[in-house]
Design an enzyme around this catalytic site. Structure first.
Site, PDB file in Angstrom:
ATOM      1  N   HIS A 113       0.983  -1.094   0.023  1.00 34.85           N
ATOM      2  CA  HIS A 113       0.080  -0.024   0.096  1.00 34.85           C
ATOM      3  C   HIS A 113       0.872   1.391  -0.191  1.00 34.85           C
ATOM      4  O   HIS A 113       0.486   2.137  -0.934  1.00 34.85           O
ATOM      5  CB  HIS A 113      -0.763  -0.049   1.280  1.00 34.85           C
ATOM      6  N   GLU A 114       2.054   1.308   0.891  1.00 38.84           N
ATOM      7  CA  GLU A 114       2.587   2.420   0.877  1.00 38.84           C
ATOM      8  C   GLU A 114       3.712   2.586  -0.279  1.00 38.84           C
ATOM      9  O   GLU A 114       3.985   3.617  -0.661  1.00 38.84           O
ATOM     10  CB  GLU A 114       3.654   2.537   2.251  1.00 38.84           C
TER      11      GLU A 114
ATOM     12  N   HIS B 165       1.888   4.317  -2.972  1.00 45.47           N
ATOM     13  CA  HIS B 165       2.061   5.506  -2.703  1.00 45.47           C
ATOM     14  C   HIS B 165       3.428   6.383  -3.263  1.00 45.47           C
ATOM     15  O   HIS B 165       3.424   7.189  -4.048  1.00 45.47           O
ATOM     16  CB  HIS B 165       1.749   6.159  -1.508  1.00 45.47           C
TER      17      HIS B 165
END
Length: 264
Positions: free
Chosen positions: A57-58, A61
């Site tokens: 998820h990170e 980003h």
């Protein structure tokens, strides 16, 4: 020298590889039905797989930010998938794990610091914010695929239930993160399109958005509607309420488990 430095910044960390190894080993143990009493394999498999999804998820980003103009994410270690490199370990790992253990809710927190001044176009800012929860959507598709493809016949119930619970976490993470609440990715998607005045007014509330959402989910009526929605989505993907309920039940091995889930 520059090329070597870039490779180092993007080399997958041993920490992440170790977490993936734990996921694979405990997933195999759950698949074989080992360590059923108590089901440590289910707990470790879901926990480690959840941390893997947090890292991805990170990473999504950071990787999107890199291609949008923020080249500083590499030097910060965000491209190595190492959870120890995140800006806020409490928001990145501790709170999400606490949400899972206490409420069975998947909710990644903000973890990577993007230098937004390096990025010009508004749509790129929106895409950076959307990249994280879109990763959870992809993870949910992978977790639910064995169910809607009917490929779990003969597989241990431990693994089936664990995979169903992991899918539930990914769906809740995607939905909650897309909420337009300050501090969550959903607000990050729309923020670039708001006026400067509105952004300034909302900014002080950003640190509390995550906790506000979690607090609201403790309200029985809101919690009921929320999980009814989640069950409907999972049902459409072939996962029954029994599968996800038993997955959550086996995950919380420290509580008295439902005999049906332990020995279906």
């Amino acid at each position: 020298m520059v090329t070597a430095s870039i490779r180092s910044e993007r080399r997958i960390s041993r920490v992440f590889l170790g977490i993936v190894a734990v996921t694979l080993v405990t997933g195999w143990a759950a698949w074989k039905g080992f360590a059923e009493e108590p089901p440590f394999a289910v707990f470790l498999f879901v926990t480690s797989a959840w941390i893997v999804s947090l890292c991805l998820h990170e990473y999504a980003h950071a990787r999107t930010a890199l291609h949008s103009g923020d080249i500083s994410v590499g030097a910060k270690g965000y491209l190595t998938l190492n959870p120890l490199k995140y800006t806020h370990a409490l928001l990145s790992i501790v709170l999400p794990l606490l949400f899972v253990i206490l409420g069975g809710i998947g909710l990644p927190g903000g973890a990577v610091f993007i230098e937004r001044g390096r990025i010009r176009e508004r749509w790129k800012h929106s895409l950076i914010s959307a990249a994280g929860p879109l990763t959870n959507v992809l993870f949910a598709i992978v977790c639910t695929a064995p169910f809607w493809l009917d490929s779990l016949d003969g597989v241990s119930s431990d693994f089936r239930f664990a995979l169903a619970f992991l899918a539930l976490l990914q769906v809740t993470a995607a939905i909650l993160n897309f909420l337009p609440v300050p501090g969550l990715d959903g607000y990050g998607v729309i923020e670039p399109w708001l006026s400067h005045k509105v952004r300034r007014q909302v900014e002080p509330f950003a640190p509390f958005g995550l906790l506000l959402v979690f607090a609201l989910l403790w309200v029985p009526s809101i919690n009921g509607v929320f999980f009814d929605t989640i069950d409907a989505i999972l049902g459409g993907l072939g996962i029954s309420e029994v599968d996800s309920y038993c997955g959550r039940d086996l995950y919380r091995f420290w509580q008295q488990s439902d005999p049906y889930c332990a020995h279906p």
